[in-house]
Design an enzyme around this catalytic site. Structure first.
Site, PDB file in Angstrom:
ATOM      1  N   ALA A 118       3.470  -0.408  11.565  1.00 47.52           N
ATOM      2  CA  ALA A 118       4.477  -1.397  11.126  1.00 47.52           C
ATOM      3  C   ALA A 118       5.200  -2.085  12.271  1.00 47.52           C
ATOM      4  CB  ALA A 118       5.491  -0.791  10.163  1.00 47.52           C
ATOM      5  N   ALA A 119       4.800  -1.835  13.517  1.00 44.13           N
ATOM      6  CA  ALA A 119       5.439  -2.528  14.639  1.00 44.13           C
ATOM      7  C   ALA A 119       5.205  -4.033  14.537  1.00 44.13           C
ATOM      8  CB  ALA A 119       4.913  -1.992  15.956  1.00 44.13           C
ATOM      9  N   GLY A 120       3.958  -4.428  14.317  1.00 47.19           N
ATOM     10  CA  GLY A 120       3.647  -5.846  14.185  1.00 47.19           C
ATOM     11  C   GLY A 120       4.298  -6.468  12.968  1.00 47.19           C
ATOM     12  N   ASP A 121       4.380  -5.713  11.886  1.00 48.99           N
ATOM     13  CA  ASP A 121       5.013  -6.230  10.673  1.00 48.99           C
ATOM     14  C   ASP A 121       6.507  -6.443  10.883  1.00 48.99           C
ATOM     15  OD1 ASP A 121       2.548  -6.059   9.375  1.00 48.99           O
ATOM     16  OD2 ASP A 121       2.917  -3.991   8.757  1.00 48.99           O
TER      17      ASP A 121
ATOM     18  N   GLY B  14       2.101  -6.908   3.899  1.00 41.23           N
ATOM     19  CA  GLY B  14       3.010  -7.821   3.218  1.00 41.23           C
ATOM     20  C   GLY B  14       4.334  -7.173   2.888  1.00 41.23           C
TER      21      GLY B  14
ATOM     22  N   THR C 122       0.771 -11.084  20.249  1.00 41.48           N
ATOM     23  CA  THR C 122       1.540  -9.872  20.518  1.00 41.48           C
ATOM     24  C   THR C 122       0.724  -8.937  21.401  1.00 41.48           C
ATOM     25  OG1 THR C 122       0.805  -8.909  18.411  1.00 41.48           O
ATOM     26  CG2 THR C 122       2.905 -10.073  18.420  1.00 41.48           C
TER      27      THR C 122
ATOM     28  N   GLY D  67       1.693  -1.327   3.632  1.00 42.68           N
ATOM     29  CA  GLY D  67       1.044  -2.599   3.330  1.00 42.68           C
ATOM     30  C   GLY D  67       1.705  -3.673   4.163  1.00 42.68           C
TER      31      GLY D  67
ATOM     32  N   ASN E 130       0.826  -1.213   0.000  1.00 47.89           N
ATOM     33  CA  ASN E 130       0.000   0.000   0.000  1.00 47.89           C
ATOM     34  C   ASN E 130       0.853   1.253   0.000  1.00 47.89           C
ATOM     35  OD1 ASN E 130      -2.525  -1.342   0.224  1.00 47.89           O
ATOM     36  ND2 ASN E 130      -2.284  -1.505   2.436  1.00 47.89           N
TER      37      ASN E 130
END
Length: 302
Positions: free
Chosen positions: A252-255, A41, A223, A39, A11
């Site tokens: 984007a912390a989780g990513d 991914g 998490t 995004g 994204n």
């Protein structure tokens, strides 16, 4: 060389900052606007690429529009050393777009227009069968169609590739999908959607994890933001605390956590050590603004 595969969304993120997040019916003036690459991914692929070692190759399967955002993304990802041979261009479609509201505490609300992400089909996934055949780990999320997610999980299992699902955004998943997952990494909201159990403490996290184990998932990692992560393996659970930091932006912390987790596991780290590595990477990301721009490089974790 190891092959690490990320399948998922990309994204263009339009980020607006406020003192507090707008409420329903409320109009607020943003303090700042910026365009970021994001995004789930793509973020996870970038995290894996920046945190990997020299013996790991990162491949990304995604669907992009035929627009300038896609061209920018390809150039940026290539600079991080991501193999983009599995990225499709969807004619007459825009690249996925997200609008992100961030407050002074680093909390966020996100709205997503799927764009080309909605056109990543099971057929596209099947066309990448040779890549699945060589992959050691596959990491995937839920910002692309569920039939493509299920096809990717099926192919990965067919070729004995370890599967990691980050079940975001939150959704209820069928047993057929859950049974294809080796490792699942929901946050509290996503754990509730999957299990029907609200995660508020270690006891409730244990119950949610047990439900997911019953679906055939070996390892459950819930998490917990600044509190770290709840790790459950073979019915044994524990909290793995995260470093204490001053968060400014949790996008984007989780990513970052998920990309780091895959890299660490592929290196042969124990699951506990891999979660600690992922917590450390994520804790650095939340101290910076932006999505991919916040993701650290491996040298920063040493």
């Amino acid at each position: 060389m190891s092959t690490l595969l990320v399948v998922g969304s990309a994204n263009a993120d339009h980020v607006l900052t406020f003192d507090e997040l707008p409420q329903a019916g409320q109009t607020l003036i943003s303090q700042q606007y910026r365009l970021e690459l994001g995004g789930k991914g793509a973020n996870q692929a970038v995290a894996a690429a920046r945190l990997r070692n020299a013996d790991q190759n990162i491949y990304f399967i995604s669907a992009l529009g035929d627009d300038s955002n896609a061209a920018t993304m390809r150039k940026t990802w290539a600079a991080d050393g991501i193999d983009l041979s599995g990225c499709y261009e969807i004619a007459n479609q825009s690249t996925g777009t997200a609008v992100i509201f961030v407050n002074q505490h680093g909390e966020n609300s996100i709205g997503v227009v799927p764009g080309a992400n909605a056109y990543l089909s099971a057929q596209h996934i099947q066309q990448q069968q040779a890549l699945f055949a060589q992959a050691d780990y596959m990491l995937i999320q839920l910002e692309t169609p569920i039939d493509s997610v299920q096809q990717a999980l099926t192919l990965a299992k067919q070729y004995h590739c370890t599967t990691i699902l980050n079940p975001a955004p939150a959704a209820k998943l069928s047993h057929d999908v859950l049974s294809l997952i080796d490792i699942i990494t929901p946050n509290e909201t996503e754990a509730l959607a999957l299990s029907g159990i609200e995660v508020i403490d270690q006891q409730s996290a244990s119950k949610a994890a047990e439900y997911l184990h019953q679906q055939g998932i070996n390892i459950v990692i819930i998490t917990l933001g600044s509190k770290g992560a709840y790790l459950s393996e073979q019915g044994q659970g524990q909290i793995i605390p995260a470093p204490t930091v001053c968060a400014v932006d949790t996008v984007a912390a989780g990513d970052t956590f998920n990309g780091a987790l895959m890299v660490a596991l592929d290196e042969g780290k124990s699951i506990k050590d891999a979660v600690e590595f992922a917590n450390k990477a994520s804790s650095i990301a939340v101290t910076r603004h932006g999505a991919q721009s916040s993701i650290p490089y491996r040298k920063e974790l040493i």
